[in-house]
Scaffold this motif. Structure first.
Motif, PDB file in Angstrom:
ATOM      1  N   TYR A   1       6.717  -4.728  -6.196  1.00 46.23           N
ATOM      2  CA  TYR A   1       7.409  -3.604  -6.830  1.00 46.23           C
ATOM      3  C   TYR A   1       7.946  -3.937  -8.214  1.00 46.23           C
ATOM      4  O   TYR A   1       7.826  -3.141  -9.129  1.00 46.23           O
TER       5      TYR A   1
ATOM      6  N   ASN B   1      -1.492   6.922   8.555  1.00 46.12           N
ATOM      7  CA  ASN B   1      -0.126   6.807   8.024  1.00 46.12           C
ATOM      8  C   ASN B   1       0.074   7.732   6.829  1.00 46.12           C
ATOM      9  O   ASN B   1       1.121   8.349   6.679  1.00 46.12           O
ATOM     10  N   TYR B   2      -0.931   7.839   5.973  1.00 49.39           N
ATOM     11  CA  TYR B   2      -0.840   8.731   4.811  1.00 49.39           C
ATOM     12  C   TYR B   2      -0.933  10.191   5.239  1.00 49.39           C
ATOM     13  O   TYR B   2      -0.215  11.040   4.731  1.00 49.39           O
TER      14      TYR B   2
ATOM     15  N   HIS C   1      -1.681  -3.547  -2.388  1.00 52.37           N
ATOM     16  CA  HIS C   1      -0.255  -3.833  -2.282  1.00 52.37           C
ATOM     17  C   HIS C   1       0.173  -4.586  -3.538  1.00 52.37           C
ATOM     18  O   HIS C   1      -0.352  -5.660  -3.833  1.00 52.37           O
TER      19      HIS C   1
ATOM     20  N   ARG D   1       2.815   4.844  -2.163  1.00 55.08           N
ATOM     21  CA  ARG D   1       3.983   4.703  -1.299  1.00 55.08           C
ATOM     22  C   ARG D   1       4.811   3.535  -1.799  1.00 55.08           C
ATOM     23  O   ARG D   1       4.262   2.510  -2.177  1.00 55.08           O
ATOM     24  N   ILE D   2       6.115   3.686  -1.772  1.00 54.48           N
ATOM     25  CA  ILE D   2       7.001   2.587  -2.143  1.00 54.48           C
ATOM     26  C   ILE D   2       7.769   2.169  -0.902  1.00 54.48           C
ATOM     27  O   ILE D   2       8.442   2.988  -0.265  1.00 54.48           O
ATOM     28  N   GLU D   3       7.616   0.921  -0.557  1.00 52.24           N
ATOM     29  CA  GLU D   3       8.356   0.313   0.553  1.00 52.24           C
ATOM     30  C   GLU D   3       8.854  -1.019   0.024  1.00 52.24           C
ATOM     31  O   GLU D   3       8.263  -2.061   0.296  1.00 52.24           O
ATOM     32  N   LYS D   4       9.918  -0.960  -0.800  1.00 45.95           N
ATOM     33  CA  LYS D   4      10.403  -2.152  -1.493  1.00 45.95           C
ATOM     34  C   LYS D   4      10.474  -3.343  -0.560  1.00 45.95           C
ATOM     35  O   LYS D   4      10.905  -3.191   0.576  1.00 45.95           O
TER      36      LYS D   4
ATOM     37  N   GLU E   1       2.330  11.460   6.867  1.00 47.71           N
ATOM     38  CA  GLU E   1       3.430  11.670   5.930  1.00 47.71           C
ATOM     39  C   GLU E   1       3.132  12.787   4.935  1.00 47.71           C
ATOM     40  O   GLU E   1       3.864  12.996   3.981  1.00 47.71           O
TER      41      GLU E   1
ATOM     42  N   TYR F   1       4.841  -1.957  -3.381  1.00 53.04           N
ATOM     43  CA  TYR F   1       4.378  -0.670  -3.871  1.00 53.04           C
ATOM     44  C   TYR F   1       2.914  -0.586  -3.471  1.00 53.04           C
ATOM     45  O   TYR F   1       2.116  -1.456  -3.815  1.00 53.04           O
ATOM     46  N   LYS F   2       2.532   0.442  -2.677  1.00 47.71           N
ATOM     47  CA  LYS F   2       1.175   0.569  -2.174  1.00 47.71           C
ATOM     48  C   LYS F   2       0.475   1.722  -2.880  1.00 47.71           C
ATOM     49  O   LYS F   2       1.061   2.784  -3.067  1.00 47.71           O
TER      50      LYS F   2
END
Length: 81
Positions: free
Chosen positions: A51, A70-71, A48, A28-31, A74, A34-35
């Protein structure tokens, strides 16, 4: 390896085992973060990374619960049901 044994290792040993034996299952990318989710034996480790630099910021180790949900919510991981 059981979760308690993994947690008793030094951080460097944990990363060594995780990157050698773990399976990458989701990203997952949550700038600016990057997870990356790894499966290792019967538990998960979420790393974690920064990025831009890919430096490891921290990790979360868990068997189930909200982090895994959460994964699943989604549709990043297949639903086990």
């Amino acid at each position: 390896m059981k979760l308690i044994a993994f947690l008793s290792l030094t951080e460097n040993e944990q990363y060594r085992i995780l990157f050698k034996e773990g399976t990458s299952v989701a990203e997952r990318i949550e700038k600016p973060v990057y997870k990356k989710l790894y499966s290792l034996h019967n538990f998960y480790v979420e790393i974690h990374f920064h990025y831009g630099t890919e430096e490891i910021l921290y990790k979360k180790v868990f068997k189930n619960g909200e982090l895994l949900d959460n994964y699943l919510n989604e549709n990043i991981l297949p639903n086990p049901s």
